[in-house]
Design an enzyme around this catalytic site. Sequence first.
Site, PDB file in Angstrom:
ATOM      1  N   ARG A 216      -7.913  36.842 -19.431  1.00 34.05           N
ATOM      2  CA  ARG A 216      -8.702  37.881 -19.957  1.00 34.05           C
ATOM      3  C   ARG A 216      -8.017  38.483 -21.255  1.00 34.05           C
ATOM      4  O   ARG A 216      -8.060  39.721 -21.467  1.00 34.05           O
ATOM      5  CB  ARG A 216      -8.798  39.114 -19.027  1.00 34.05           C
ATOM      6  CG  ARG A 216      -9.666  40.349 -19.209  1.00 34.05           C
ATOM      7  CD  ARG A 216     -11.021  40.100 -19.602  1.00 34.05           C
ATOM      8  NE  ARG A 216     -11.926  39.468 -18.621  1.00 34.05           N
ATOM      9  CZ  ARG A 216     -13.206  39.181 -18.230  1.00 34.05           C
ATOM     10  NH1 ARG A 216     -13.948  39.997 -19.360  1.00 34.05           N
ATOM     11  NH2 ARG A 216     -13.709  38.629 -17.418  1.00 34.05           N
ATOM     12  N   ASP A 217      -7.540  37.584 -21.847  1.00 31.55           N
ATOM     13  CA  ASP A 217      -7.163  37.913 -23.122  1.00 31.55           C
ATOM     14  C   ASP A 217      -7.157  36.526 -24.177  1.00 31.55           C
ATOM     15  O   ASP A 217      -8.082  35.851 -23.952  1.00 31.55           O
ATOM     16  CB  ASP A 217      -5.563  38.213 -23.064  1.00 31.55           C
ATOM     17  CG  ASP A 217      -5.163  39.288 -24.069  1.00 31.55           C
ATOM     18  OD1 ASP A 217      -5.735  39.216 -25.225  1.00 31.55           O
ATOM     19  OD2 ASP A 217      -4.617  40.278 -23.940  1.00 31.55           O
ATOM     20  N   GLU A 218      -6.439  36.392 -25.306  1.00 27.56           N
ATOM     21  CA  GLU A 218      -6.598  35.365 -26.255  1.00 27.56           C
ATOM     22  C   GLU A 218      -6.656  34.086 -25.460  1.00 27.56           C
ATOM     23  O   GLU A 218      -6.264  33.457 -24.647  1.00 27.56           O
ATOM     24  CB  GLU A 218      -5.430  35.324 -27.250  1.00 27.56           C
ATOM     25  CG  GLU A 218      -4.877  36.460 -27.604  1.00 27.56           C
ATOM     26  CD  GLU A 218      -5.680  37.312 -28.765  1.00 27.56           C
ATOM     27  OE1 GLU A 218      -6.804  36.793 -28.978  1.00 27.56           O
ATOM     28  OE2 GLU A 218      -5.476  38.349 -29.184  1.00 27.56           O
TER      29      GLU A 218
END
Length: 409
Positions: A216-218
Site C-alpha cells: 500500500r505504498d510505492e
Amino acid sequence: MKLSTWKTLLSLVSITTLTSAQLTGKVGPTTSTASKQATICNVLNYGGSVGSSVRYRTCNGSAFTNCVLKHKGSTLYVPPGNYGMQTWQTLTGASQWALQMDGVITRESTTGGHMIVVENANDFEFFSSNSAGAIQGNGYQCRNAGPRLIRIITSTNWSLHDLILVDSPEFHLIVQEGSNGEVYNLAIRGTNLGGSDGVDISGVNHWVHDVEVTNRDECVTIKSPASNILVERIWCNQSGGSAIGSMGAGTAIENILYRNVYTNGGNQIFMIKSWGGDGYLRNVLLQNFIARGTAYGLDVNQYWSGQTQVAGNGVQINNVTFQNWSATNKATNKCESSFGTGSCLRGGTPTSFAVTTTSIGMPSGFTNPPSLSGDLSQGFATNSPIPIPTIPTTFYPGLPQISPLAKNK
Ligand SMILES: *[C@@H]1O[C@H](CO)[C@@H](O)[C@H](O)[C@H]1NC(C)=O
Ligand SMILES: *[C@@H]1O[C@H](CO)[C@@H](O)[C@H](O)[C@H]1NC(C)=O
Ligand SMILES: *[C@@H]1O[C@H](CO)[C@@H](O)[C@H](O)[C@H]1NC(C)=O
Ligand SMILES: *[C@@H]1O[C@H](CO)[C@@H](O)[C@H](O)[C@H]1NC(C)=O
Ligand SMILES: *[C@@H]1O[C@H](CO)[C@@H](O)[C@H](O)[C@H]1NC(C)=O
C-alpha cells in the site's frame, strides 16, 4: 476511461523521439554466472551452523569475509532450507561475485537498518537459481519499527533477480545510486499500509522489469539523482502506485521511461511528488499504462503533504509525456496553482490560483482494459503473517516476461 488523447501535461514531444532507447549502455554483470563459480562459499561451511532442527540454520557474514573477499570469481551460496538471521550484513567491496540465495531467510531481530546491504560491488549477481529464494520479514511483528530487507549501494554492473521479498517491516528493496543495474523477475508482497515500499531506485542506467509488487505504498519509484532509467512490465497488485519522488533540494532526474505498467486497485496509477526543493525533473515518458480500480489516475503534486516542506522555489518539471493510458477510472483534468503548457495548465505569469477542472469524455468504442488472473481484491492484513508467493511469469496483460525464470532455464 482511456487517456490516449491526454498525451501531454507540461509540454509536447514528437512521437518519433519517444521510442528511442532509454538505456545508455549494457546493464547487468560483465561476466557470466558460471565464471563466478570457481569458488563456492557455502554459508554452512562458514559458521552458518545447523541448529537443533536440521531445517533451521543461521546465517552470518563469515562466508563473505573469509571466502568471497579472498577469492575473486566466487559465489556466496545459501542452499535451499530455512534460515534465521539475527545480525544484518553489509557485504562491501567485492567484485566478480554472486550471492545465490536458494533458501528462505527469516528476520529474527527488530534492529533497524537493512538485513542485507551490498555496497560498492562490481560485476555482481544476486539471485536464486530455483526462483524460490526469499526473505520473510514478518513485518506484522514490528510494523514500521524494524529493518528494511535489501539495499544495493553505489554498485555497478550488477543484477538482482528471481527473488521473493515478503512483508518487510519497512521498505523491501532500495537501490541507492550506482550504475548499470538490472532488476527483474521479483515478487514483492508487503502489507496493506504505508511504509511498505516495493522498489525505490536512484542511479544511472538501470533497468527494472518484470516485477510484481503487492502493498500500500510505492510500487516501483524513482528517487533523485537518477538518469536513464527504464522501468517496464510492472504489475502493481493493490499498491500505492508507482511514482517519481518525493523530490527535495537539488533534485536531478532525467531521461526516464516507464512503459507497460499494470496497476490493479490501490491509490493512484502514478504520482510525481514534491513540496518545495529545487532542481529539475525532465524528459520523462509514461507509456502504455493499464489500470483497474485505482482510486486516482495521475497525480502531479508539488504541494505533497506526505513530505515536510523543503526550502527552495520548487522543482522545475519539463517535458513529461503521458501516452496511451487505459483505465477504469473516470478521468478529470484538474489543475490547481499550476502554470505551464499542456493539459489544463495555463501559461503566463502566476497571478491567480483558481482551480480549473475539465472532464474528459469517454472515447467512443472504449472498453475496459484487460485484467491479469491473480489480481488481489484486497491487500494483506497488517497484523498477521503474509504467505510467501511464487514469482509470476506474466506482469502485463498480453506481454510475456522478458527473461524466463531462472528455474525454467
Ligand atoms: C558466524 O557464526 C559462527 C558460528 O556461530 C561464529 O563462529 C562466527 O564468529 C560468526 N561470524 C561472524 C562474522 O559473525
Ligand atoms: C562496467 O561495465 C562496463 C562495460 O559494460 C565497463 O566499461 C565498466 O568499466 C565497468 N565498470 C567497472 C567499475 O568496472
Ligand atoms: C523530451 O523527452 C524525451 C524522452 O521522453 C526525449 O526523447 C526528448 O528528446 C525530450 N525533448 C526535449 C526537447 O528535450
Ligand atoms: C497502447 O497500449 C495497449 C495495451 O498495452 C497496446 O495494446 C497498444 O499497442 C498501445 N498502443 C500504442 C499506440 O502504443
Ligand atoms: C497478487 O495477488 C494474487 C491474488 O491474491 C496473489 O496470488 C499473488 O501472489 C499476488 N502477488 C504477490 C506478489 O503477492
